[in-house]
Design a protein around this motif. Structure first.
Motif, mmCIF file in Angstrom:
data_model
loop_
_atom_site.group_PDB
_atom_site.id
_atom_site.type_symbol
_atom_site.label_atom_id
_atom_site.label_comp_id
_atom_site.label_asym_id
_atom_site.label_seq_id
_atom_site.Cartn_x
_atom_site.Cartn_y
_atom_site.Cartn_z
ATOM 1 N N GLN A 27 10.948 -2.770 -16.740
ATOM 2 C CA GLN A 27 10.442 -1.395 -16.820
ATOM 3 C C GLN A 27 9.077 -1.338 -17.485
ATOM 4 O O GLN A 27 8.202 -0.561 -17.074
ATOM 5 N N ARG A 28 8.886 -2.160 -18.514
ATOM 6 C CA ARG A 28 7.590 -2.202 -19.201
ATOM 7 C C ARG A 28 6.495 -2.665 -18.241
ATOM 8 O O ARG A 28 5.394 -2.117 -18.228
ATOM 9 N N ALA A 29 6.806 -3.656 -17.430
ATOM 10 C CA ALA A 29 5.830 -4.152 -16.465
ATOM 11 C C ALA A 29 5.573 -3.130 -15.358
ATOM 12 O O ALA A 29 4.431 -2.968 -14.902
ATOM 13 N N ARG A 30 6.623 -2.432 -14.930
ATOM 14 C CA ARG A 30 6.469 -1.429 -13.865
ATOM 15 C C ARG A 30 5.573 -0.278 -14.295
ATOM 16 O O ARG A 30 4.963 0.393 -13.449
ATOM 17 N N GLY A 31 5.498 -0.040 -15.591
ATOM 18 C CA GLY A 31 4.684 1.066 -16.094
ATOM 19 C C GLY A 31 3.202 0.774 -16.141
ATOM 20 O O GLY A 31 2.405 1.673 -16.448
ATOM 21 N N LEU A 32 2.788 -0.446 -15.842
ATOM 22 C CA LEU A 32 1.367 -0.806 -15.858
ATOM 23 C C LEU A 32 0.691 -0.330 -14.575
ATOM 24 O O LEU A 32 1.327 -0.261 -13.520
ATOM 25 N N PRO A 33 -0.608 -0.030 -14.621
ATOM 26 C CA PRO A 33 -1.299 0.408 -13.407
ATOM 27 C C PRO A 33 -1.514 -0.739 -12.422
ATOM 28 O O PRO A 33 -1.672 -1.897 -12.825
ATOM 29 N N ASP A 34 -1.493 -0.406 -11.138
ATOM 30 C CA ASP A 34 -1.816 -1.362 -10.063
ATOM 31 C C ASP A 34 -0.966 -2.624 -10.145
ATOM 32 O O ASP A 34 -1.474 -3.743 -10.012
ATOM 33 N N VAL A 35 0.324 -2.452 -10.351
ATOM 34 C CA VAL A 35 1.201 -3.602 -10.514
ATOM 35 C C VAL A 35 2.063 -3.765 -9.271
ATOM 36 O O VAL A 35 2.503 -2.788 -8.656
ATOM 37 N N ALA A 36 2.282 -5.020 -8.871
ATOM 38 C CA ALA A 36 3.094 -5.323 -7.696
ATOM 39 C C ALA A 36 4.539 -5.584 -8.105
ATOM 40 O O ALA A 36 4.881 -5.580 -9.291
ATOM 41 N N ALA A 37 5.392 -5.846 -7.126
ATOM 42 C CA ALA A 37 6.785 -6.188 -7.402
ATOM 43 C C ALA A 37 6.850 -7.484 -8.190
ATOM 44 O O ALA A 37 6.026 -8.384 -8.002
#
Length: 471
Positions: A42-52
């Motif tokens: 979830q922390r990673a998903r909240g970053l801008p322009d982030v892929a799967a």
């Protein structure tokens, strides 16, 4: 493209008896409702322009990772399976190779799945500061600003300033003795080594090829021979096992001339011990962190955790850890909790299973709870998820009785297929081919009584399995 690379291997032995090989700490809810793995995603998903994300997991934990990704609604994730543990440098290398297939210029954000970060906004700001350096070819690590003289972490000494509160790495330092840690804290020049990184996937592989060419070659062979298994990518066992096992720090970061550090204060903890969890957890007025059914009288500075339907009472205790599970209890001084791994080593040496399995064992189809066992018998409570099915299997040494207590189960026994409703039962003779399936929309619960000369989990011959475990 910014691709999170989640390292979810590891056994978390210092958090025994909660963390065990089949259910390690990263897949447990230790600080909040979501597991540490899910919080990392979830922390990673909240970053801008982030892929799967790309997830590197052990074969034993593949269904845990897949299920917890599914619970979050994550789509498009890649799950790479390590056939054997080889430390972080090879794990990151296979993740980098997978990322390059998605985008030759991909940036990968390497995140251990078992860390706790209380301030996601500060973490995101640190990633934003690190990104320009990574795009310029730096291998960036994140240094945690220390708030105490900690001897359990490695340290990073900051060198010359680069841009925007970022620095060249001057030195990586191993876990220091107390007096050295005191000096590091007083100097203000050192940060804790968090084990989180950001760099181009291609740059990491270039550096690995320069400093650890045998590792790079073995990992490349393992990745090239990988095969698809359901939603997983299985690395070649022989080639990956041939890779030298080493951390990214030893293999690359301590040798490269292009290491940079971004200092950050973000409420970080590696949850590496019960003491570390106590430090990171919310506490009451007596400095206690209590979970479950607990009565704490004249108790201060302690972590006490009980399991379901089990009361734990403490009287006149300070600075202790008390953790109970259905089959094990830990009582320790909080400052000695790093030594829990010694208990795990003794369990392994004695051939016991309490370091390996919980009484409740999770499977891709549901779970089972070993309620009772004795000479030639064992009783389990089995829960099967809606639409799920166990493998078509047989046993050489045991027969089984199934009694449905909730829901409707579909039973296959040799050539017969029939339904069992609540309070109905069936007998599965030794040697019969059988399968249990849940055709409904609610979980099925049943009691299984096993009887026979040998009742181990390895007495299973699978003929067909929707989860790819047959054979």
């Amino acid at each position: 493209m910014l691709i999170p690379l989640i390292l979810s291997g590891g056994s978390g032995t210092r958090l025994w008896p909660i963390s065990r090989r089949n259910l390690p700490k990263q897949f447990l809810s230790l600080a909040g409702k979501e597991t540490l793995f899910q919080q990392t995603i979830q922390r990673a998903r909240g970053l801008p322009d982030v892929a799967a994300p790309i997830v590197v997991a052990s074969d034993d934990q593949r269904f845990l990772a897949a299920e917890q990704l599914q619970e979050l609604g994550v789509e498009g994730a890649s799950i790479l399976l390590e056939p054997t543990a080889r430390n972080t440098a090879p794990a990151i290398a296979v993740g980098a190779m997978q990322a390059i297939q998605k985008d030759p210029d991909a940036l990968i954000l390497v995140l251990p799945a078992d860390h706790l970060i209380g301030d996601s906004a500060s973490f995101a700001a640190a990633v934003a500061r690190a990104r320009p350096l990574a795009e310029q070819g730096w291998l960036v690590t994140f240094g945690i600003r220390p708030d105490r003289a900690e001897t359990g972490f490695g340290y990073i000494r900051r060198g010359e300033a680069l841009e925007g509160d970022t620095f060249r790495v001057s030195q990586f330092v191993e876990k220091p003795k107390q007096e050295i840690a005191d000096q590091y804290l007083a100097s203000g020049e050192y940060d804790w080594n968090s084990g989180m990184f950001l760099f181009r996937a291609s740059r990491y592989l270039e550096e690995l090829n320069q400093f650890a060419p045998a590792m790079r070659q073995a990992v490349e062979t393992a990745f090239g021979k990988a095969n698809k298994d359901l939603d997983f990518i299985r690395l070649d066992h022989e080639a990956f096992a041939a890779a030298p096992g080493d951390s990214i720090d030893y293999a690359v970061m301590e040798k490269t001339t292009r290491a940079a550090v971004v200092p950050v204060t973000c409420g970080w903890s590696d949850i590496g011990s019960w003491d570390a969890l106590w430090l990171a957890a919310e506490k009451d007025a007596n400095g206690n962190h209590l979970e479950g059914d607990v009565i704490a009288l004249d108790t201060r500075g302690s972590l006490v955790r009980s399991h379901d339907r089990h009361l734990v009472a403490t009287i006149g205790l300070d600075d202790v850890v008390v953790v109970t599970t259905p089959d094990a209890t830990l009582v320790a001084r909080r400052d000695a909790s790093q030594d829990v791994k010694k208990v795990v080593e003794q369990l392994k040496a004695a051939g016991r299973t309490e370091h390996d399995l919980h009484r409740v064992v999770h499977r891709p189809w549901g779970s089972y709870d070993s309620l009772e066992s004795g000479d030639r018998f064992q009783v389990k409570r089995i829960v099967v998820k809606p639409g799920a099915a166990l493998s078509l299997q047989m046993h050489h040494h045991r027969a089984e009785h199934w009694i449905v207590v909730k829901g409707v189960a579909e039973v296959t026994c040799d050539d017969n297929v029939f339904l069992l409703s609540e309070n109905q039962s069936t007998y599965l003779p030794l040697g019969s081919k059988h399968r249990l399936r849940n055709p409904g929309k609610l979980p099925v619960e049943l009691i299984e009584v096993q009887s026979g000369s040998y009742l181990g989990e390895d007495d299973i011959v699978r003929f067909d399995d929707v989860y790819g475990r047959a054979g």
